[in-house]
Design a protein around this motif. Structure first.
Motif, PDB file in Angstrom:
ATOM      1  N   MET A  87       0.834  -1.201   0.000  1.00  0.00           N
ATOM      2  CA  MET A  87       0.000   0.000   0.000  1.00  0.00           C
ATOM      3  C   MET A  87       0.869   1.251   0.000  1.00  0.00           C
ATOM      4  O   MET A  87       1.977   1.250   0.511  1.00  0.00           O
ATOM      5  N   THR A  88       0.351   2.335  -0.562  1.00  0.00           N
ATOM      6  CA  THR A  88       1.083   3.586  -0.609  1.00  0.00           C
ATOM      7  C   THR A  88       1.284   4.149   0.797  1.00  0.00           C
ATOM      8  O   THR A  88       0.376   4.148   1.609  1.00  0.00           O
ATOM      9  N   LYS A  89       2.473   4.626   1.060  1.00  0.00           N
ATOM     10  CA  LYS A  89       2.755   5.253   2.341  1.00  0.00           C
ATOM     11  C   LYS A  89       2.293   6.699   2.306  1.00  0.00           C
ATOM     12  O   LYS A  89       2.734   7.480   1.471  1.00  0.00           O
ATOM     13  N   HIS A  90       1.425   7.073   3.226  1.00  0.00           N
ATOM     14  CA  HIS A  90       0.823   8.397   3.183  1.00  0.00           C
ATOM     15  C   HIS A  90       1.814   9.505   3.513  1.00  0.00           C
ATOM     16  O   HIS A  90       1.617  10.646   3.139  1.00  0.00           O
ATOM     17  N   ASN A  91       2.895   9.154   4.242  1.00  0.00           N
ATOM     18  CA  ASN A  91       3.861  10.185   4.585  1.00  0.00           C
ATOM     19  C   ASN A  91       4.994  10.277   3.571  1.00  0.00           C
ATOM     20  O   ASN A  91       5.960  10.997   3.768  1.00  0.00           O
ATOM     21  N   SER A  92       4.908   9.505   2.490  1.00  0.00           N
ATOM     22  CA  SER A  92       5.929   9.553   1.450  1.00  0.00           C
ATOM     23  C   SER A  92       5.688  10.734   0.514  1.00  0.00           C
ATOM     24  O   SER A  92       4.542  11.126   0.291  1.00  0.00           O
ATOM     25  N   PRO A  93       6.754  11.280  -0.056  1.00  0.00           N
ATOM     26  CA  PRO A  93       6.560  12.304  -1.082  1.00  0.00           C
ATOM     27  C   PRO A  93       5.811  11.735  -2.282  1.00  0.00           C
ATOM     28  O   PRO A  93       5.799  10.520  -2.502  1.00  0.00           O
ATOM     29  N   LEU A  94       5.193  12.613  -3.058  1.00  0.00           N
ATOM     30  CA  LEU A  94       4.569  12.199  -4.320  1.00  0.00           C
ATOM     31  C   LEU A  94       5.684  12.014  -5.338  1.00  0.00           C
ATOM     32  O   LEU A  94       6.244  12.988  -5.854  1.00  0.00           O
ATOM     33  N   LEU A  95       6.019  10.767  -5.604  1.00  0.00           N
ATOM     34  CA  LEU A  95       7.200  10.464  -6.414  1.00  0.00           C
ATOM     35  C   LEU A  95       6.906   9.291  -7.331  1.00  0.00           C
ATOM     36  O   LEU A  95       6.360   8.268  -6.897  1.00  0.00           O
ATOM     37  N   GLY A  96       7.248   9.448  -8.604  1.00  0.00           N
ATOM     38  CA  GLY A  96       7.034   8.385  -9.577  1.00  0.00           C
ATOM     39  C   GLY A  96       7.906   8.615 -10.791  1.00  0.00           C
ATOM     40  O   GLY A  96       8.914   9.322 -10.731  1.00  0.00           O
ATOM     41  N   SER A  97       7.514   8.020 -11.907  1.00  0.00           N
ATOM     42  CA  SER A  97       8.352   8.094 -13.099  1.00  0.00           C
ATOM     43  C   SER A  97       7.505   8.155 -14.360  1.00  0.00           C
ATOM     44  O   SER A  97       6.304   7.906 -14.340  1.00  0.00           O
ATOM     45  N   HIS A  98       8.192   8.486 -15.454  1.00  0.00           N
ATOM     46  CA  HIS A  98       7.579   8.407 -16.776  1.00  0.00           C
ATOM     47  C   HIS A  98       7.446   6.935 -17.141  1.00  0.00           C
ATOM     48  O   HIS A  98       8.421   6.204 -17.151  1.00  0.00           O
ATOM     49  N   MET A  99       6.228   6.509 -17.434  1.00  0.00           N
ATOM     50  CA  MET A  99       5.948   5.096 -17.695  1.00  0.00           C
ATOM     51  C   MET A  99       5.510   4.889 -19.143  1.00  0.00           C
ATOM     52  O   MET A  99       4.803   5.721 -19.720  1.00  0.00           O
ATOM     53  N   SER A 100       5.912   3.764 -19.696  1.00  0.00           N
ATOM     54  CA  SER A 100       5.507   3.400 -21.055  1.00  0.00           C
ATOM     55  C   SER A 100       4.098   2.822 -21.041  1.00  0.00           C
ATOM     56  O   SER A 100       3.787   1.943 -20.233  1.00  0.00           O
ATOM     57  N   LEU A 101       3.274   3.330 -21.936  1.00  0.00           N
ATOM     58  CA  LEU A 101       1.888   2.852 -22.065  1.00  0.00           C
ATOM     59  C   LEU A 101       1.810   1.992 -23.318  1.00  0.00           C
ATOM     60  O   LEU A 101       1.740   2.509 -24.428  1.00  0.00           O
ATOM     61  N   SER A 102       1.833   0.683 -23.147  1.00  0.00           N
ATOM     62  CA  SER A 102       1.869  -0.190 -24.326  1.00  0.00           C
ATOM     63  C   SER A 102       1.014  -1.430 -24.131  1.00  0.00           C
ATOM     64  O   SER A 102       0.762  -1.873 -23.003  1.00  0.00           O
ATOM     65  N   LYS A 103       0.591  -1.983 -25.239  1.00  0.00           N
ATOM     66  CA  LYS A 103      -0.225  -3.198 -25.224  1.00  0.00           C
ATOM     67  C   LYS A 103       0.536  -4.351 -24.578  1.00  0.00           C
ATOM     68  O   LYS A 103      -0.033  -5.163 -23.840  1.00  0.00           O
ATOM     69  N   SER A 104       1.847  -4.433 -24.831  1.00  0.00           N
ATOM     70  CA  SER A 104       2.649  -5.562 -24.344  1.00  0.00           C
ATOM     71  C   SER A 104       2.715  -5.631 -22.821  1.00  0.00           C
ATOM     72  O   SER A 104       2.963  -6.692 -22.251  1.00  0.00           O
ATOM     73  N   THR A 105       2.485  -4.487 -22.162  1.00  0.00           N
ATOM     74  CA  THR A 105       2.512  -4.473 -20.691  1.00  0.00           C
ATOM     75  C   THR A 105       1.134  -4.161 -20.109  1.00  0.00           C
ATOM     76  O   THR A 105       1.013  -3.652 -18.997  1.00  0.00           O
ATOM     77  N   ASN A 106       0.096  -4.426 -20.910  1.00  0.00           N
ATOM     78  CA  ASN A 106      -1.293  -4.294 -20.432  1.00  0.00           C
ATOM     79  C   ASN A 106      -1.715  -2.854 -20.163  1.00  0.00           C
ATOM     80  O   ASN A 106      -2.531  -2.598 -19.270  1.00  0.00           O
ATOM     81  N   TYR A 107      -1.170  -1.933 -20.937  1.00  0.00           N
ATOM     82  CA  TYR A 107      -1.597  -0.531 -20.865  1.00  0.00           C
ATOM     83  C   TYR A 107      -1.607  -0.013 -19.425  1.00  0.00           C
ATOM     84  O   TYR A 107      -0.636  -0.202 -18.697  1.00  0.00           O
TER      85      TYR A 107
END
Length: 293
Positions: free
Chosen positions: A1-21
């Motif tokens: 589960m997401t930690k509520h006290n964590s910064p809002l942090l993520g990455s640029h993600m590939s949106l593709s059919k091969s990885t189920n969009y």
């Protein structure tokens, strides 16, 4: 589960059919111990688009609910070929408006309401002409009522880019008819390459506040830079391996005035492998991993 006290942090993600969009995007986000992400809805440099109905939106919604990911902090990046600042080619300018409107509608269908946009370039015109074209275009785009907010990205200042100076974006925000529909995306590599000394983050932030309200910062692209400050080159580097440095980027991630702003990694892959899980671990632990590369 997401930690509520964590910064809002993520990455640029590939949106593709091969990885189920979008289903795959959320699963990989959770695998990275992230709590936000950014996607393109199609190739950034052409107009070919897959219908959004194929993107597994319902599956995304179920997963983000389960993992307690805040959908209002997810991000779409607009295509690169949009140039709202073009003052010399009306065909390109009108196409850019129409294509941006289509992208806004795609965001609405996804339920993602933060859209990062490169301001464009003034090409063979002048910066002043480019800014006026950008304002005019944004006014036309925001005539279309939508919950989608456009975040204009800070640029590195190479060539004839608009947005290489924060003054450019502050001027646009002051002039548009619906400023509530427009925000800013700070890109750390671009700021550094444009000549801003972000290593002194408190001073930079204070100067930023003189130009625009801090709540106008809606997204941060978190990247190190291969270049010296002011190089105007825009070459991203992995976190802690560039000229900006790990400590500054950690300071930005954990800045208490920016806790509600999603921070998105766009750093280079290493040997064709994503560095994001390791980089996120380093940033969350505030401890640099010398073995990243």
């Amino acid at each position: 589960m997401t930690k509520h006290n964590s910064p809002l942090l993520g990455s640029h993600m590939s949106l593709s059919k091969s990885t189920n969009y979008l289903e795959g995007v959320v699963n990989e986000t959770v695998n990275q111990n992230a709590n936000t992400f950014m996607i393109f809805t199609g190739a950034p440099q052409n107009t070919k688009r897959v219908p959004v109905e194929t993107f597994k939106i319902a599956e995304m919604n179920q997963l983000i609910d389960y993992h307690e990911i805040d959908k209002s902090k997810l991000v779409v990046h607009a295509p690169y070929l949009i140039n709202l600042s073009n003052p010399v080619n009306e065909t390109v300018w009108k196409f850019s408006i129409d294509f941006l409107l289509e992208e806004i509608k795609r965001c609405e269908a996804l339920g993602i309401h933060l859209l990062v946009l490169h301001p464009g370039a003034y090409t063979k015109g002048s910066l002043e002409q480019g800014l006026q074209q950008l304002i005019k275009a944004l006014d036309l785009v925001t005539d279309y009522e939508s919950p989608v907010l456009i975040a204009l990205e800070t640029m590195s200042g190479k060539g004839t880019e608009v947005g290489g100076q924060l003054d450019d974006l502050a001027f646009v925000l002051q002039q548009v008819k619906k400023p509530e529909r427009i925000g800013v995306c700070l890109d750390t590599c671009h700021l550094h390459d444009a000549g801003y000394q972000i290593q002194n983050w408190p001073e930079f932030k204070n100067n930023l506040k003189q130009l625009l309200p801090l709540d106008k910062v809606k997204v941060i692209h978190l990247n190190d830079s291969k270049n010296v400050c002011g190089a105007k080159k825009d070459r991203h580097e992995n976190i802690g391996y560039g000229q900006i440095g790990f400590d500054t980027l950690v300071e930005i991630v954990w800045d208490e005035e920016l806790t509600t702003v999603p921070k998105i990694l766009e750093t280079p892959y290493i040997d064709n492998l994503s560095p994001y899980k390791k980089e996120i671990k380093c940033l969350l632990s505030r401890s640099f991993n010398q073995d990243l590369k």
